[in-house]
Enzyme design. Structure first.
Site, PDB file in Angstrom:
ATOM      1  N   ASN A 174       0.852  -1.188   0.000  1.00  0.00           N
ATOM      2  CA  ASN A 174       0.000   0.000   0.000  1.00  0.00           C
ATOM      3  C   ASN A 174       0.887   1.236   0.000  1.00  0.00           C
ATOM      4  O   ASN A 174       1.751   1.392   0.873  1.00  0.00           O
ATOM      5  CB  ASN A 174      -0.920   0.004   1.235  1.00  0.00           C
ATOM      6  CG  ASN A 174      -1.810   1.240   1.276  1.00  0.00           C
ATOM      7  OD1 ASN A 174      -1.346   2.354   1.504  1.00  0.00           O
ATOM      8  ND2 ASN A 174      -3.090   1.048   1.056  1.00  0.00           N
ATOM      9  N   SER A 203      -4.775   0.000  -3.243  1.00  0.00           N
ATOM     10  CA  SER A 203      -5.166   1.350  -2.866  1.00  0.00           C
ATOM     11  C   SER A 203      -6.429   1.213  -2.026  1.00  0.00           C
ATOM     12  O   SER A 203      -7.368   0.512  -2.430  1.00  0.00           O
ATOM     13  CB  SER A 203      -5.402   2.220  -4.093  1.00  0.00           C
ATOM     14  OG  SER A 203      -5.395   3.585  -3.705  1.00  0.00           O
ATOM     15  N   GLU A 204      -6.441   1.859  -0.856  1.00  0.00           N
ATOM     16  CA  GLU A 204      -7.465   1.539   0.139  1.00  0.00           C
ATOM     17  C   GLU A 204      -8.880   1.946  -0.262  1.00  0.00           C
ATOM     18  O   GLU A 204      -9.837   1.555   0.381  1.00  0.00           O
ATOM     19  CB  GLU A 204      -7.094   2.140   1.501  1.00  0.00           C
ATOM     20  CG  GLU A 204      -7.012   3.650   1.561  1.00  0.00           C
ATOM     21  CD  GLU A 204      -5.609   4.183   1.294  1.00  0.00           C
ATOM     22  OE1 GLU A 204      -4.820   3.481   0.637  1.00  0.00           O
ATOM     23  OE2 GLU A 204      -5.315   5.315   1.746  1.00  0.00           O
ATOM     24  N   ASN A 205      -9.008   2.738  -1.333  1.00  0.00           N
ATOM     25  CA  ASN A 205     -10.355   3.053  -1.785  1.00  0.00           C
ATOM     26  C   ASN A 205     -10.975   1.913  -2.586  1.00  0.00           C
ATOM     27  O   ASN A 205     -12.116   2.033  -3.035  1.00  0.00           O
ATOM     28  CB  ASN A 205     -10.367   4.349  -2.610  1.00  0.00           C
ATOM     29  CG  ASN A 205      -9.474   4.263  -3.824  1.00  0.00           C
ATOM     30  OD1 ASN A 205      -8.360   3.772  -3.752  1.00  0.00           O
ATOM     31  ND2 ASN A 205      -9.959   4.721  -4.966  1.00  0.00           N
ATOM     32  N   SER A 223     -11.849  -3.424   2.138  1.00  0.00           N
ATOM     33  CA  SER A 223     -10.474  -2.975   1.947  1.00  0.00           C
ATOM     34  C   SER A 223      -9.735  -2.858   3.276  1.00  0.00           C
ATOM     35  O   SER A 223      -8.599  -3.318   3.421  1.00  0.00           O
ATOM     36  CB  SER A 223     -10.483  -1.609   1.239  1.00  0.00           C
ATOM     37  OG  SER A 223      -9.173  -1.142   1.052  1.00  0.00           O
TER      38      SER A 223
END
Lengths: 234, 217
Positions: free
Chosen positions: B22, B45-47, B87
């Site tokens: 990440n 990607s945390e979205n 996520s």
């Protein structure tokens, strides 16, 4: 099939009253319910508590409601793209509850899943943990977080059918999925509304039971916050 | 002193084969440019994407495909999309091998501050607080000092914390440092920068043992 169709955004937001708590899906400007936000900005609603990962930008998304001082309290994880937001927060006009993004998502998911509270390691030792119960699990401290209690949840999907089944596209799934069904009434606006049977049940992300009202939005702007590209190698 | 690109390049050497990584906003995003092609690495990607690819070509931007920095991106073969709750589930359950992020301050015991300057600037913690609370391996990419020349590597952070005792390594424009049980250890120095320069720019106590090698790129 239970038909959840409403005509448009105006009909969809019926019942939202000043002072209520409203969840809004999206990450930045990606996957935000544009039609309902525009309709709320055109209304006389005030004193809203909004739960949304971000607060839009100055002239788009939730920024429109901020400009008109319709929001009393904002619950979000990141608000860095909105100068008016920062001004209202630092001047004390706006009450802000900054929440770690994963905790915000899980507080939605918990509400959606009927779980009143949960323990998470996120935020331990920071000001986010102040006043919260701490409990050790496997030798590691966790803090107690509660599910949100919201009156309305407004989500945006790519495709939906009359009974409220939803399919999202790309990274626009974000908070739209855990917010669907996380409030007393969930409104879904979709880019394409189809008849039942047209969506493959194998590909449904949110089953219709989580949605009470659905309509096909119009004139989606789908603004991009940071257009970033590369040049084609010749 | 290293440029931002060189900091990213040095950090890229910490990325191992078969890692899920990440990358935070800013310098960390640049790390993707320096991963050798023979390594199999997937970016999260945390979205809501695993298998994030490079920025799209001009004219091929998709409003429904962005990274956590809200930049347009592409997806690579084998990529997947998921929601925000899922996520952070994979982040808290430690499926992500390496987290690289920026900071305003880091302390010698691995505390990090990155989201708020009381009374002045409040952008919010975004996903950083979740990442640092759970990730096993956290590397901070940052400038060693602020614009006023004051050290950002401190005995104790002065700003509100993002996480406690979580940073494993710091790569700055001057040095590579590791947070150990005994304190902050100097591992490498930037080309042309002396140990003395680094100690002078560091408010934290630095453990300096033996010859400190120059960074290799």
């Amino acid at each position: 099939m239970i038909d959840k169709r409403v005509k448009n955004a105006k009909e969809a937001i019926q019942g939202i009253q000043s002072g209520m708590t409203v969840m809004l899906g999206g990450f930045g400007l990606c996957g935000i319910p544009e039609n309902c936000i525009n309709e709320m900005a055109a209304s006389n609603l005030t004193d809203l508590t909004c739960i949304s990962n971000n607060a839009g930008v100055d002239d788009f998304g939730l920024g429109l409601l901020l400009q008109k001082h319709q929001i009393k309290k904002m619950i979000a994880s990141y608000v860095g793209e909105n100068a008016e937001f920062e001004r209202q927060m630092l001047s004390g006009e706006l009450d802000v509850e900054l929440t770690p993004q994963g905790t915000l998502a899980e507080k939605c998911r918990a509400a959606q899943a009927g779980i009143p509270a949960f323990y998470t390691p996120t935020g331990y030792g920071t000001e986010v943990a102040e006043g919260k119960e701490v409990k050790d699990f496997n030798g590691k401290p966790h803090i107690l977080e509660h599910a949100y209690e919201a009156d309305f949840s407004i989500v945006k999907a790519w495709k939906g059918d009359y009974s409220g089944n939803l399919i999202f596209k790309g990274t626009a799934r974000n908070f739209n999925l855990p917010m669907a069904g996380a409030a007393k009434i969930t409104i879904a606006e979709v880019e394409e509304l189809v008849q039942p049977g047209e969506l493959d049940p194998n590909e449904i992300h949110i089953p219709g039971i989580m949605v009470q009202r659905i309509f096909q939005g119009e004139n989606y702007e789908k603004r991009i916050e940071r257009v970033t590209t590369r040049k084609k190698e010749s | 002193m290293l440029t931002k690109e060189q900091i990213a390049q040095r950090i890229s050497k910490e990325v191992k084969d078969r890692y899920y990584v990440n990358l935070g906003i800013g310098i960390p995003t640049l790390v993707a440019n320096y991963i050798p092609e023979n390594l199999s690495v997937e970016f999260q990607s945390e979205n809501g994407i695993l298998g994030m690819g490079p920025f799209p070509y001009e004219g091929e931007e998709d409003a429904d495909l962005i990274n956590a920095g809200k930049q347009t991106i592409t997806s690579l073969p084998g990529a997947s999309f998921f929601d925000s709750a899922f996520s952070f589930g994979m982040i808290r359950s430690q499926k992500v091998d390496l987290t690289i992020l920026g900071a305003m301050e880091v302390s010698e015991n691995g505390d990090i501050a990155s989201w708020k300057i009381p009374g002045k600037m409040v952008k919010g913690m975004g996903g950083a607080m979740d990442l640092v609370a759970s990730a096993q391996n956290i590397i901070v990419a940052m400038m060693h000092t602020n614009k006023a020349g004051e050290s950002k590597v401190l005995k104790n952070c002065t700003l509100p914390l993002t996480g406690v005792k979580c940073v494993k390594k710091i790569v700055s424009d001057l040095a590579v440092m590791e947070v150990t049980d005994k304190g902050l250890k100097l591992l490498e120095r930037a080309p042309g920068v002396s140990v003395e320069d680094i100690v002078k720019a560091t408010e934290a106590r630095l453990i300096v043992e033996g010859e400190i090698p120059e960074m290799q790129f």
